[in-house]
Design a protein around this motif. Structure first.
Motif, PDB file in Angstrom:
ATOM      1  N   GLY A   1       0.766  -1.231   0.000  1.00  0.00           N
ATOM      2  CA  GLY A   1       0.000   0.000   0.000  1.00  0.00           C
ATOM      3  C   GLY A   1       0.801   1.288   0.000  1.00  0.00           C
ATOM      4  N   VAL A   2       2.118   1.211  -0.104  1.00  0.00           N
ATOM      5  CA  VAL A   2       2.958   2.409  -0.136  1.00  0.00           C
ATOM      6  C   VAL A   2       2.910   3.007  -1.542  1.00  0.00           C
TER       7      VAL A   2
ATOM      8  N   GLY B   1       9.678   8.480   3.463  1.00  0.00           N
ATOM      9  CA  GLY B   1      10.925   9.126   3.863  1.00  0.00           C
ATOM     10  C   GLY B   1      12.153   8.747   3.059  1.00  0.00           C
ATOM     11  N   PHE B   2      11.974   8.154   1.883  1.00  0.00           N
ATOM     12  CA  PHE B   2      13.139   7.867   1.054  1.00  0.00           C
ATOM     13  C   PHE B   2      12.919   8.424  -0.345  1.00  0.00           C
ATOM     14  N   LYS B   3      14.033   8.679  -1.009  1.00  0.00           N
ATOM     15  CA  LYS B   3      13.996   9.136  -2.398  1.00  0.00           C
ATOM     16  C   LYS B   3      15.210   8.569  -3.101  1.00  0.00           C
TER      17      LYS B   3
ATOM     18  N   SER C   1      16.043  10.226   7.616  1.00  0.00           N
ATOM     19  CA  SER C   1      15.861   9.892   9.027  1.00  0.00           C
ATOM     20  C   SER C   1      16.808   8.789   9.483  1.00  0.00           C
ATOM     21  N   PRO C   2      17.550   9.014  10.564  1.00  0.00           N
ATOM     22  CA  PRO C   2      18.427   7.957  11.084  1.00  0.00           C
ATOM     23  C   PRO C   2      17.662   6.674  11.444  1.00  0.00           C
TER      24      PRO C   2
ATOM     25  N   VAL D   1      17.915   2.659   9.600  1.00  0.00           N
ATOM     26  CA  VAL D   1      18.017   1.345  10.247  1.00  0.00           C
ATOM     27  C   VAL D   1      16.881   0.447   9.755  1.00  0.00           C
ATOM     28  N   ILE D   2      15.677   0.963   9.764  1.00  0.00           N
ATOM     29  CA  ILE D   2      14.522   0.179   9.313  1.00  0.00           C
ATOM     30  C   ILE D   2      14.691  -0.202   7.846  1.00  0.00           C
ATOM     31  N   GLY D   3      15.143   0.760   7.028  1.00  0.00           N
ATOM     32  CA  GLY D   3      15.351   0.489   5.608  1.00  0.00           C
ATOM     33  C   GLY D   3      16.353  -0.622   5.373  1.00  0.00           C
ATOM     34  N   ARG D   4      17.455  -0.620   6.119  1.00  0.00           N
ATOM     35  CA  ARG D   4      18.473  -1.669   5.947  1.00  0.00           C
ATOM     36  C   ARG D   4      17.930  -3.038   6.356  1.00  0.00           C
TER      37      ARG D   4
END
Length: 164
Positions: A81-82, A106-108, A134-135, A139-142
């Motif tokens: 749903g993103v 929060g990413f591009k 965002s720091p 972390v969540i992205g990795r």
């Protein structure tokens, strides 16, 4: 009981601080590159990659694509749903394709594909640069989508679409 609550609160605060510190230490921008030899000629591969309206049909991580009238911008909705907004930067038929994207998560980033004919096959070299401000998001992205993992899925889906 108060002591247990205070200890629990201290653990939560300490965990949050560790998460922020780790995120600050991770680079905000990552760059990944993948190269694949696809079993189809360049015009077929280029047409498949650049037909963004059709990508929901063959990409396993895309549920819907809404292309703007101008054809230069579009929105992809993932299976979770993103919504991600895309913009065409450059298109040189059968040579190169460059897009930028941004998500409210929060990413591009920027995705570049270079297409080279190798007999009846195509060598596709993809480069993706992703920035997460965002720091905690880093972390969540990795953890959720390590650098390069999306490109691996994309290449598998693309090869399957070309063989169908």
């Amino acid at each position: 009981m108060l002591r247990i609550t205070l200890i629990g609160l201290a653990v939560v605060v300490a965990s949050g601080l560790v998460l922020v510190v780790v995120g600050v230490l991770l680079p905000a921008t990552t760059r990944s590159e993948r190269e694949a030899l696809l079993r189809a000629p360049v015009p077929t591969v280029f047409a498949t990659v650049t037909d963004v309206a059709d990508q929901a049909r063959w990409r396993s991580d895309v549920e819907r694509v809404q292309v703007a009238e101008n054809g230069l911008t579009w929105r992809e909705t993932t299976g979770s749903g993103v919504e991600i907004a895309f913009r065409l930067i450059e298109s040189r038929p059968n040579e190169a394709y460059v897009i930028e994207y941004e998500s409210p998560q929060g990413f591009k980033g920027r995705w570049t594909g270079h297409f080279v004919s190798v007999g009846d096959t195509t060598r596709l070299t993809m480069t993706e640069t992703v920035t997460i401000a965002s720091p905690i998001g880093r972390v969540i992205g990795r953890l959720v989508a390590p650098p390069g993992a999306h490109m691996e899925r994309y290449l598998a889906d693309l090869q399957a679409a070309l063989e169908a």
